[in-house]
Design an enzyme around this catalytic site. Sequence first.
Site, PDB file in Angstrom:
ATOM      1  N   LEU A  21       1.236  -3.821  -0.359  1.00  0.00           N
ATOM      2  CA  LEU A  21      -0.163  -3.518  -0.699  1.00  0.00           C
ATOM      3  C   LEU A  21      -0.502  -2.062  -0.406  1.00  0.00           C
ATOM      4  O   LEU A  21      -1.371  -1.469  -1.030  1.00  0.00           O
ATOM      5  CB  LEU A  21      -1.094  -4.415   0.116  1.00  0.00           C
ATOM      6  CG  LEU A  21      -1.080  -5.892  -0.241  1.00  0.00           C
ATOM      7  CD1 LEU A  21      -1.835  -6.697   0.802  1.00  0.00           C
ATOM      8  CD2 LEU A  21      -1.678  -6.105  -1.622  1.00  0.00           C
ATOM      9  N   LYS A  25       1.129   5.552   8.199  1.00  0.00           N
ATOM     10  CA  LYS A  25       2.086   6.405   8.911  1.00  0.00           C
ATOM     11  C   LYS A  25       3.112   5.562   9.671  1.00  0.00           C
ATOM     12  O   LYS A  25       4.284   5.901   9.749  1.00  0.00           O
ATOM     13  CB  LYS A  25       1.311   7.277   9.898  1.00  0.00           C
ATOM     14  CG  LYS A  25       2.177   8.305  10.582  1.00  0.00           C
ATOM     15  CD  LYS A  25       1.316   9.373  11.209  1.00  0.00           C
ATOM     16  CE  LYS A  25       2.197  10.501  11.735  1.00  0.00           C
ATOM     17  NZ  LYS A  25       1.377  11.614  12.206  1.00  0.00           N
ATOM     18  N   VAL A  29       1.949  -2.522   4.537  1.00  0.00           N
ATOM     19  CA  VAL A  29       1.230  -3.804   4.509  1.00  0.00           C
ATOM     20  C   VAL A  29       1.692  -4.580   3.275  1.00  0.00           C
ATOM     21  O   VAL A  29       1.769  -4.016   2.185  1.00  0.00           O
ATOM     22  CB  VAL A  29      -0.294  -3.571   4.426  1.00  0.00           C
ATOM     23  CG1 VAL A  29      -1.025  -4.886   4.250  1.00  0.00           C
ATOM     24  CG2 VAL A  29      -0.800  -2.880   5.687  1.00  0.00           C
ATOM     25  N   LYS A  44       0.938  -6.644   8.183  1.00  0.00           N
ATOM     26  CA  LYS A  44       1.166  -5.226   8.453  1.00  0.00           C
ATOM     27  C   LYS A  44       2.393  -5.107   9.336  1.00  0.00           C
ATOM     28  O   LYS A  44       2.479  -5.783  10.361  1.00  0.00           O
ATOM     29  CB  LYS A  44      -0.056  -4.637   9.156  1.00  0.00           C
ATOM     30  CG  LYS A  44      -0.047  -3.132   9.270  1.00  0.00           C
ATOM     31  CD  LYS A  44      -1.408  -2.661   9.749  1.00  0.00           C
ATOM     32  CE  LYS A  44      -1.673  -1.227   9.431  1.00  0.00           C
ATOM     33  NZ  LYS A  44      -3.071  -0.839   9.678  1.00  0.00           N
ATOM     34  N   ASP A 138     -13.913   4.729  13.669  1.00  0.00           N
ATOM     35  CA  ASP A 138     -13.139   5.574  12.749  1.00  0.00           C
ATOM     36  C   ASP A 138     -13.340   5.163  11.300  1.00  0.00           C
ATOM     37  O   ASP A 138     -12.381   4.925  10.566  1.00  0.00           O
ATOM     38  CB  ASP A 138     -11.649   5.447  13.134  1.00  0.00           C
ATOM     39  CG  ASP A 138     -10.851   6.588  12.521  1.00  0.00           C
ATOM     40  OD1 ASP A 138      -9.609   6.523  12.538  1.00  0.00           O
ATOM     41  OD2 ASP A 138     -11.490   7.504  11.998  1.00  0.00           O
ATOM     42  N   LYS A 140     -13.417   5.638   7.923  1.00  0.00           N
ATOM     43  CA  LYS A 140     -13.056   6.573   6.846  1.00  0.00           C
ATOM     44  C   LYS A 140     -12.871   5.763   5.588  1.00  0.00           C
ATOM     45  O   LYS A 140     -12.453   4.612   5.655  1.00  0.00           O
ATOM     46  CB  LYS A 140     -11.751   7.291   7.197  1.00  0.00           C
ATOM     47  CG  LYS A 140     -11.947   8.410   8.174  1.00  0.00           C
ATOM     48  CD  LYS A 140     -10.779   9.362   8.141  1.00  0.00           C
ATOM     49  CE  LYS A 140      -9.495   8.637   8.526  1.00  0.00           C
ATOM     50  NZ  LYS A 140      -9.539   8.170   9.926  1.00  0.00           N
ATOM     51  N   ASN A 143     -10.224   3.316   5.006  1.00  0.00           N
ATOM     52  CA  ASN A 143     -10.220   2.113   5.852  1.00  0.00           C
ATOM     53  C   ASN A 143     -11.178   1.057   5.336  1.00  0.00           C
ATOM     54  O   ASN A 143     -11.445   0.083   6.039  1.00  0.00           O
ATOM     55  CB  ASN A 143     -10.657   2.484   7.281  1.00  0.00           C
ATOM     56  CG  ASN A 143      -9.574   3.241   8.013  1.00  0.00           C
ATOM     57  OD1 ASN A 143      -8.415   3.152   7.653  1.00  0.00           O
ATOM     58  ND2 ASN A 143      -9.979   4.007   9.008  1.00  0.00           N
ATOM     59  N   ASP A 156      -9.843  -0.868   9.659  1.00  0.00           N
ATOM     60  CA  ASP A 156      -9.024  -0.103  10.606  1.00  0.00           C
ATOM     61  C   ASP A 156      -8.924  -0.908  11.890  1.00  0.00           C
ATOM     62  O   ASP A 156      -9.695  -1.824  12.115  1.00  0.00           O
ATOM     63  CB  ASP A 156      -9.656   1.242  10.903  1.00  0.00           C
ATOM     64  CG  ASP A 156     -10.935   1.051  11.704  1.00  0.00           C
ATOM     65  OD1 ASP A 156     -11.209   1.832  12.588  1.00  0.00           O
ATOM     66  OD2 ASP A 156     -11.640   0.061  11.424  1.00  0.00           O
ATOM     67  N   THR A 173      -8.744  16.483   5.197  1.00  0.00           N
ATOM     68  CA  THR A 173      -9.714  15.416   5.451  1.00  0.00           C
ATOM     69  C   THR A 173     -10.569  15.704   6.664  1.00  0.00           C
ATOM     70  O   THR A 173     -10.705  14.881   7.547  1.00  0.00           O
ATOM     71  CB  THR A 173      -8.985  14.060   5.627  1.00  0.00           C
ATOM     72  OG1 THR A 173      -7.822  14.087   4.868  1.00  0.00           O
ATOM     73  CG2 THR A 173      -9.896  12.935   5.193  1.00  0.00           C
TER      74      THR A 173
HETATM   75  C1  5GX Z   1      -4.522  -2.503  -2.092  1.00  0.00           C
HETATM   76  C2  5GX Z   1      -5.072  -3.808  -2.561  1.00  0.00           C
HETATM   77  N1  5GX Z   1      -5.259  -4.105  -3.857  1.00  0.00           N
HETATM   78  N2  5GX Z   1      -5.773  -5.346  -3.914  1.00  0.00           N
HETATM   79  C3  5GX Z   1      -6.102  -6.014  -5.152  1.00  0.00           C
HETATM   80  C4  5GX Z   1      -5.903  -5.855  -2.665  1.00  0.00           C
HETATM   81  C5  5GX Z   1      -5.460  -4.871  -1.797  1.00  0.00           C
HETATM   82  C6  5GX Z   1      -5.443  -4.994  -0.352  1.00  0.00           C
HETATM   83  N3  5GX Z   1      -4.909  -4.093   0.517  1.00  0.00           N
HETATM   84  C7  5GX Z   1      -5.125  -4.628   1.742  1.00  0.00           C
HETATM   85  C8  5GX Z   1      -4.808  -4.156   3.037  1.00  0.00           C
HETATM   86  C9  5GX Z   1      -4.153  -2.837   3.167  1.00  0.00           C
HETATM   87  C10 5GX Z   1      -3.197  -2.312   2.290  1.00  0.00           C
HETATM   88  N4  5GX Z   1      -2.881  -1.055   2.681  1.00  0.00           N
HETATM   89  N5  5GX Z   1      -3.671  -0.762   3.693  1.00  0.00           N
HETATM   90  C11 5GX Z   1      -3.699   0.597   4.187  1.00  0.00           C
HETATM   91  C12 5GX Z   1      -2.724   0.800   5.296  1.00  0.00           C
HETATM   92  C13 5GX Z   1      -1.428   0.296   5.197  1.00  0.00           C
HETATM   93  C14 5GX Z   1      -0.551   0.529   6.255  1.00  0.00           C
HETATM   94  C15 5GX Z   1      -0.971   1.236   7.365  1.00  0.00           C
HETATM   95  C16 5GX Z   1      -2.267   1.730   7.417  1.00  0.00           C
HETATM   96  C17 5GX Z   1      -3.149   1.500   6.403  1.00  0.00           C
HETATM   97  C18 5GX Z   1      -4.448  -1.802   4.039  1.00  0.00           C
HETATM   98  C19 5GX Z   1      -5.182  -4.962   4.122  1.00  0.00           C
HETATM   99 CL1  5GX Z   1      -4.845  -4.457   5.752  1.00  0.00          CL
HETATM  100  C20 5GX Z   1      -5.834  -6.171   3.919  1.00  0.00           C
HETATM  101  N6  5GX Z   1      -6.152  -6.612   2.679  1.00  0.00           N
HETATM  102  C21 5GX Z   1      -5.794  -5.850   1.621  1.00  0.00           C
HETATM  103  N7  5GX Z   1      -5.991  -6.050   0.290  1.00  0.00           N
END
Ligand code: 5GX
Length: 280
Positions: A21, A25, A29, A44, A138, A140, A143, A156, A173
Site C-alpha cells: 500500500l 523510511k 505497509v 506495517k 505530527d 502532516k 499521514n 501516524d 517539507t
Molecule cells: C494507499 C491506499 N490506497 N487505498 C485505496 C488504500 C490505501 C491505504 N494505505 C493505507 C495505509 C498506509 C499505506 N502507506 N502508508 C504510508 C506509510 C507506509 C510505511 C511507512 C510509513 C508510512 C500508510 C495504512 Cl497505515 C492504513 N490503511 C491504508 N489504506
Amino acid sequence: EQHENPKREWSLQDFEIGKPLGKGKFGRVYLAREVKSKYIVALKVIFKEQMEKYRIHHQLRREMEIQTSLRHPNILRLYGWFHDSERIFLILEYAHGGELYRELRKKSYLSEKQAATYISNLTQALAYCHEKHVIHRDIKPENLLLDHEGRLKIADFGWSVQSRSKRHTMCGTLDYLAPEMVQNKAHDYAVDNWTLGILCYEFLYGVPPFEAESQNDTFKKIVEVDLSFPSTHSVSAEAKDIISRLLVKDSSKRLSLQKILEHPWIIKNADPSGSSNMIK
Ligand SMILES: Cc1nn(C)cc1-c1nc2c(-c3cnn(Cc4ccccc4)c3)c(Cl)cnc2[nH]1
C-alpha cells in the site's frame, strides 16, 4: 472479533498478505487479511536492523503503547503487533479510501464543506490526544487517510523520530512547521494548531501558504508569517478568518482547539456526522 483481543499472540501465519500500500523510511505497509475472521487490515513491516541503525526501538515501543491506547474515530487503530527474527509487524486498521492527499491533488482544492469537515475531524482527534496528554501527533498530509465513508483518519504513530528525521531530511517539507519549530525553539502542542491553519489553507487553495522555490524562502515566509490569499477562486471571509487566527507567530495567541470547533466557518460548513461524503 479476534482483532479486538489485544492479548492474543499474533504471527505471520495468521495473515494472507496482499498488495503493497505504501512505503516509509523504516518499512512498507501491505494490505492483509486475517485468515480466520477474513478481517482486512494494513500490515506495517519494520526491519529490526533499520530500527537498530536509527536507534528507535524504545521510542517505537512507547509510541506503540500510546497508539494502542488511543480510541477515536479519526485516529487509525493499532490492533496489535508481533515480530519475527528480523522484522516487527504492526496490525493496523485499513483505511479503504486511501490517502487524503491523492484526493486533494485530483480536485486541486476542496469545497468549503469538505475542508471544514476534515478540519473539524482533525481538531476533535487532536483534542482527544491532548486530553490524554499525547501531543505532537505530527499531523502532516501524508499521514492523513480516508476510510470507506470518506472520514479522515490520522495514520501516524507519532513516528516523531521518523518524521522528525524525515522532516529534517525530507526535501522542501518545511511547509507544515510552525515558526518555533523551524527556529528550533521550545515548542508545545500549539504547533498542532498552527499546522491546522496550514492544512486548512492547503485544503482550500491546493497549495500550502508559505510554499516557495527554496527551503530558505519558505523558512523566511514562515517566520515572518507572510500570509496572503490568492483571488484565483472565491473563498469565504470566515475561512480566511479562521486561517488568520491559527497562523499566528505567538503560539499562545493561536485559536485553541475548542475555539476552532466553535468558529462560525466550522459551525456553518462542517458535516456533523464527521464523514464528508461529497456528492460524487
Ligand atoms: C494507499 C491506499 N490506497 N487505498 C485505496 C488504500 C490505501 C491505504 N494505505 C493505507 C495505509 C498506509 C499505506 N502507506 N502508508 C504510508 C506509510 C507506509 C510505511 C511507512 C510509513 C508510512 C500508510 C495504512 Cl497505515 C492504513 N490503511 C491504508 N489504506
